[in-house]
Design a protein around this motif. Structure first.
Motif, PDB file in Angstrom:
ATOM      1  N   ARG A   5       0.880  -1.045  -0.076  1.00 58.88           N
ATOM      2  CA  ARG A   5      -0.081   0.129  -0.062  1.00 58.88           C
ATOM      3  C   ARG A   5       0.931   1.106  -0.042  1.00 58.88           C
ATOM      4  N   GLY A   6       1.861   1.236   0.746  1.00 61.17           N
ATOM      5  CA  GLY A   6       2.691   2.400   0.792  1.00 61.17           C
ATOM      6  C   GLY A   6       3.460   2.648  -0.461  1.00 61.17           C
ATOM      7  N   ASP A   7       3.825   1.506  -1.306  1.00 61.69           N
ATOM      8  CA  ASP A   7       4.311   1.937  -2.476  1.00 61.69           C
ATOM      9  C   ASP A   7       3.467   2.639  -3.647  1.00 61.69           C
ATOM     10  N   VAL A   8       2.056   2.263  -3.346  1.00 62.01           N
ATOM     11  CA  VAL A   8       0.887   2.710  -4.320  1.00 62.01           C
ATOM     12  C   VAL A   8       0.717   4.010  -3.882  1.00 62.01           C
ATOM     13  N   VAL A   9       0.809   4.583  -2.572  1.00 62.05           N
ATOM     14  CA  VAL A   9       0.610   5.713  -2.420  1.00 62.05           C
ATOM     15  C   VAL A   9       1.944   6.756  -2.668  1.00 62.05           C
ATOM     16  N   GLU A  10       2.931   6.314  -2.517  1.00 62.85           N
ATOM     17  CA  GLU A  10       4.261   6.879  -2.861  1.00 62.85           C
ATOM     18  C   GLU A  10       4.108   7.126  -4.299  1.00 62.85           C
ATOM     19  N   ARG A  11       3.570   6.315  -5.282  1.00 66.32           N
ATOM     20  CA  ARG A  11       3.504   6.478  -6.577  1.00 66.32           C
ATOM     21  C   ARG A  11       2.623   7.624  -7.064  1.00 66.32           C
ATOM     22  N   ALA A  12       1.227   7.284  -6.318  1.00 71.65           N
ATOM     23  CA  ALA A  12       0.164   8.104  -6.571  1.00 71.65           C
ATOM     24  C   ALA A  12       0.622   9.691  -6.277  1.00 71.65           C
ATOM     25  N   LEU A  13       1.519   9.820  -5.196  1.00 75.45           N
ATOM     26  CA  LEU A  13       1.707  11.282  -4.850  1.00 75.45           C
ATOM     27  C   LEU A  13       2.730  11.886  -6.312  1.00 75.45           C
ATOM     28  N   VAL A  14       3.533  11.126  -6.686  1.00 76.19           N
ATOM     29  CA  VAL A  14       4.562  11.391  -7.994  1.00 76.19           C
ATOM     30  C   VAL A  14       3.484  11.645  -9.104  1.00 76.19           C
ATOM     31  N   VAL A  15       2.447  10.916  -9.245  1.00 77.75           N
ATOM     32  CA  VAL A  15       1.367  11.092 -10.342  1.00 77.75           C
ATOM     33  C   VAL A  15       0.982  12.473  -9.958  1.00 77.75           C
ATOM     34  N   LEU A  16       0.244  12.483  -8.772  1.00 80.78           N
ATOM     35  CA  LEU A  16      -0.393  13.861  -8.515  1.00 80.78           C
ATOM     36  C   LEU A  16       0.354  14.907  -9.022  1.00 80.78           C
ATOM     37  N   ASP A  17       1.844  14.889  -8.593  1.00 78.83           N
ATOM     38  CA  ASP A  17       2.610  16.149  -8.805  1.00 78.83           C
ATOM     39  C   ASP A  17       2.708  16.392 -10.158  1.00 78.83           C
ATOM     40  N   GLU A  18       2.945  15.440 -11.036  1.00 75.25           N
ATOM     41  CA  GLU A  18       3.210  15.374 -12.386  1.00 75.25           C
ATOM     42  C   GLU A  18       1.982  15.876 -13.307  1.00 75.25           C
ATOM     43  N   ARG A  19       0.898  15.242 -12.782  1.00 75.02           N
ATOM     44  CA  ARG A  19      -0.330  15.384 -13.715  1.00 75.02           C
ATOM     45  C   ARG A  19      -1.394  16.156 -13.056  1.00 75.02           C
ATOM     46  N   GLY A  20      -1.342  16.386 -11.729  1.00 73.16           N
ATOM     47  CA  GLY A  20      -2.568  17.079 -11.070  1.00 73.16           C
ATOM     48  C   GLY A  20      -3.574  16.132 -10.827  1.00 73.16           C
ATOM     49  N   LEU A  21      -4.590  16.603 -10.024  1.00 74.82           N
ATOM     50  CA  LEU A  21      -5.541  15.898  -9.295  1.00 74.82           C
ATOM     51  C   LEU A  21      -6.511  15.014 -10.526  1.00 74.82           C
ATOM     52  N   ASP A  22      -6.801  15.982 -11.341  1.00 75.64           N
ATOM     53  CA  ASP A  22      -7.547  15.541 -12.708  1.00 75.64           C
ATOM     54  C   ASP A  22      -7.021  14.196 -13.255  1.00 75.64           C
ATOM     55  N   GLY A  23      -5.791  14.254 -13.096  1.00 75.81           N
ATOM     56  CA  GLY A  23      -4.763  13.236 -13.940  1.00 75.81           C
ATOM     57  C   GLY A  23      -4.367  11.958 -13.216  1.00 75.81           C
ATOM     58  N   LEU A  24      -4.992  11.921 -11.840  1.00 73.11           N
ATOM     59  CA  LEU A  24      -4.446  10.820 -10.906  1.00 73.11           C
ATOM     60  C   LEU A  24      -5.881   9.843 -11.138  1.00 73.11           C
ATOM     61  N   SER A  25      -5.710   8.905 -11.855  1.00 76.24           N
ATOM     62  CA  SER A  25      -6.877   7.955 -12.094  1.00 76.24           C
ATOM     63  C   SER A  25      -6.182   6.599 -11.600  1.00 76.24           C
ATOM     64  N   MET A  26      -7.077   5.558 -11.311  1.00 73.46           N
ATOM     65  CA  MET A  26      -6.702   4.509 -10.942  1.00 73.46           C
ATOM     66  C   MET A  26      -6.087   3.628 -12.236  1.00 73.46           C
ATOM     67  N   ARG A  27      -6.495   4.130 -13.482  1.00 64.74           N
ATOM     68  CA  ARG A  27      -5.746   3.571 -14.596  1.00 64.74           C
ATOM     69  C   ARG A  27      -4.603   4.010 -14.836  1.00 64.74           C
ATOM     70  N   ARG A  28      -4.264   5.524 -14.740  1.00 67.02           N
ATOM     71  CA  ARG A  28      -3.312   6.136 -14.813  1.00 67.02           C
ATOM     72  C   ARG A  28      -1.756   5.341 -13.661  1.00 67.02           C
ATOM     73  N   LEU A  29      -2.232   5.181 -12.743  1.00 64.50           N
ATOM     74  CA  LEU A  29      -1.640   4.866 -11.387  1.00 64.50           C
ATOM     75  C   LEU A  29      -1.256   3.464 -11.710  1.00 64.50           C
ATOM     76  N   ALA A  30      -1.939   2.629 -12.045  1.00 64.85           N
ATOM     77  CA  ALA A  30      -1.847   1.281 -12.434  1.00 64.85           C
ATOM     78  C   ALA A  30      -0.663   1.203 -13.725  1.00 64.85           C
ATOM     79  N   ALA A  31      -0.940   1.984 -14.702  1.00 64.34           N
ATOM     80  CA  ALA A  31      -0.193   1.892 -15.663  1.00 64.34           C
ATOM     81  C   ALA A  31       1.525   2.270 -15.044  1.00 64.34           C
ATOM     82  N   ASP A  32       1.376   3.408 -14.396  1.00 66.56           N
ATOM     83  CA  ASP A  32       2.730   3.816 -13.936  1.00 66.56           C
ATOM     84  C   ASP A  32       3.442   2.587 -13.188  1.00 66.56           C
TER      85      ASP A  32
END
Length: 187
Positions: A5-32
């Motif tokens: 779970r911690g890895d998922v949250v950590e990567r989600a923070l990176v995606v949020l910072d790169e793409r913004g809140l609208d760009g943070l989707s489950m699909r995007r995170l899974a792909a990353d």
């Protein structure tokens, strides 16, 4: 590869910072992460649950150890930490405000503020409303600041009359006005 779970949250923070809140989707995170979207549901029940974990992590990173004795210094510190944590990540204010509004997380700063007000002698209603008012002020000011930063052009290219970026001084003056109002209501 297996993720915690911690890895998922950590990567989600990176995606949020790169793409913004609208760009943070489950699909995007899974792909990353290189997994199928369904694999994420072993760690989080929904996107909102993921956002709550991300917001709580963002706030935890912004928390500093302190020993504050006065209620107003505690509120000032909690508000400054909340603002700094939200500014540390793209769309941080929108994320934390959303999670807070949905009642899914991000409750630590508000509880800390309400507790400080109760220690100062505030009745439960004043402590609750006072803490919520400070939270909403911090959310609003920080969201405005992030939006203006995102849309800012170089100063020399700014048309005459365009508003300047809000300053830290604006934030602290507004916070002082709120705290003065609370102080007037304390016994």
């Amino acid at each position: 590869m297996s993720y915690r779970r911690g890895d998922v949250v950590e990567r989600a923070l990176v995606v949020l910072d790169e793409r913004g809140l609208d760009g943070l989707s489950m699909r995007r995170l899974a792909a990353d992460l290189g997994v199928q979207p369904g694999a994420l549901y072993h760690h989080v029940a929904s996107r909102d649950a993921l956002l709550a974990l991300v917001a709580d992590e963002l706030l935890a990173r912004g928390r500093r150890a302190s020993e504050v004795v006065t209620w107003d210094a505690e509120l000032r510190l909690a508000a400054a930490e909340l603002r700094a944590a939200m500014l540390a990540c793209r769309d941080g204010a929108a994320l934390v405000a959303r999670v807070h509004a949905l009642g899914l997380g991000a409750r630590g700063p508000e509880q800390r503020m309400a507790d400080a007000l109760r220690r100062a002698g505030a009745e439960d209603d004043l402590a609750r409303v006072g803490a919520r008012s400070v939270m909403h002020y911090v959310f609003g000011h920080t969201a405005d600041e992030q939006l203006q930063r995102a849309e800012a052009r170089p100063a020399e290219g700014r048309p005459d009359g365009a508003p300047a970026e809000p300053s830290s001084g604006d934030f602290h003056l507004g916070l002082t006005l709120l705290l003065d109002g609370l102080a007037a209501r304390l016994p």
